[in-house]
Design a protein around this motif. Structure first.
Motif, PDB file in Angstrom:
ATOM      1  N   ARG A   1       0.889  -1.172   0.000  1.00  0.00           N
ATOM      2  CA  ARG A   1       0.000   0.000   0.000  1.00  0.00           C
ATOM      3  C   ARG A   1       0.921   1.214   0.000  1.00  0.00           C
ATOM      4  O   ARG A   1       1.479   1.580   1.041  1.00  0.00           O
ATOM      5  N   ASN A   2       1.145   1.788  -1.197  1.00  0.00           N
ATOM      6  CA  ASN A   2       2.080   2.898  -1.382  1.00  0.00           C
ATOM      7  C   ASN A   2       3.460   2.479  -0.873  1.00  0.00           C
ATOM      8  O   ASN A   2       4.026   1.539  -1.394  1.00  0.00           O
ATOM      9  N   ASP A   3       4.003   3.142   0.151  1.00  0.00           N
ATOM     10  CA  ASP A   3       5.323   2.781   0.682  1.00  0.00           C
ATOM     11  C   ASP A   3       5.221   1.943   1.949  1.00  0.00           C
ATOM     12  O   ASP A   3       6.159   1.887   2.746  1.00  0.00           O
ATOM     13  N   THR A   4       4.104   1.286   2.134  1.00  0.00           N
ATOM     14  CA  THR A   4       3.904   0.376   3.258  1.00  0.00           C
ATOM     15  C   THR A   4       3.841  -1.042   2.709  1.00  0.00           C
ATOM     16  O   THR A   4       3.197  -1.299   1.697  1.00  0.00           O
ATOM     17  N   LEU A   5       4.543  -1.952   3.366  1.00  0.00           N
ATOM     18  CA  LEU A   5       4.590  -3.333   2.918  1.00  0.00           C
ATOM     19  C   LEU A   5       4.236  -4.246   4.080  1.00  0.00           C
ATOM     20  O   LEU A   5       4.825  -4.156   5.156  1.00  0.00           O
ATOM     21  N   SER A   6       3.240  -5.106   3.874  1.00  0.00           N
ATOM     22  CA  SER A   6       2.890  -6.124   4.870  1.00  0.00           C
ATOM     23  C   SER A   6       3.566  -7.419   4.454  1.00  0.00           C
ATOM     24  O   SER A   6       3.379  -7.898   3.332  1.00  0.00           O
ATOM     25  N   ILE A   7       4.372  -7.946   5.365  1.00  0.00           N
ATOM     26  CA  ILE A   7       5.117  -9.171   5.120  1.00  0.00           C
ATOM     27  C   ILE A   7       4.595 -10.213   6.096  1.00  0.00           C
ATOM     28  O   ILE A   7       4.760 -10.075   7.301  1.00  0.00           O
TER      29      ILE A   7
END
Length: 96
Positions: A19-25
């Motif tokens: 989500r834009n510059d957010t990453l869920s790992i």
């Protein structure tokens, strides 16, 4: 965002959501929006076994290297992955 993948045998599966510059790992969210152009966030500042190396922002792109879990039956696409460049927001498909 440019995601570089580094294959590793025997690791747990990986799920990515951007989500834009957010990453869920694998369900844990990492917000990289505060990294300015030319800056480096050291790997040691991030508690995530899948993040390999420092995270940088260059030419407007957030650059991150992630471990890609592979198994004995992995395809060439997983064993020799290409960079994922400018992925859309949402689930990011990975080579298997």
């Amino acid at each position: 965002m440019i995601i570089k993948l580094s294959p590793k045998f025997g690791a747990e599966p990986l799920t990515l959501i951007k989500r834009n510059d957010t990453l869920s790992i694998n369900g844990e969210t990492f917000d990289f929006t505060t990294i300015p152009e030319g800056a480096v966030l050291p790997e040691s500042a991030i508690n995530c076994e899948y993040i390999i190396g420092d995270i940088t922002r260059s030419n407007g792109h957030l650059i991150i290297c992630l471990m890609l879990p592979c198994g004995p039956d992995s395809t060439d696409a997983a064993n020799f992955p290409e960079d994922i460049v400018n992925p859309r927001n949402g689930h990011i498909g990975l080579p298997e």
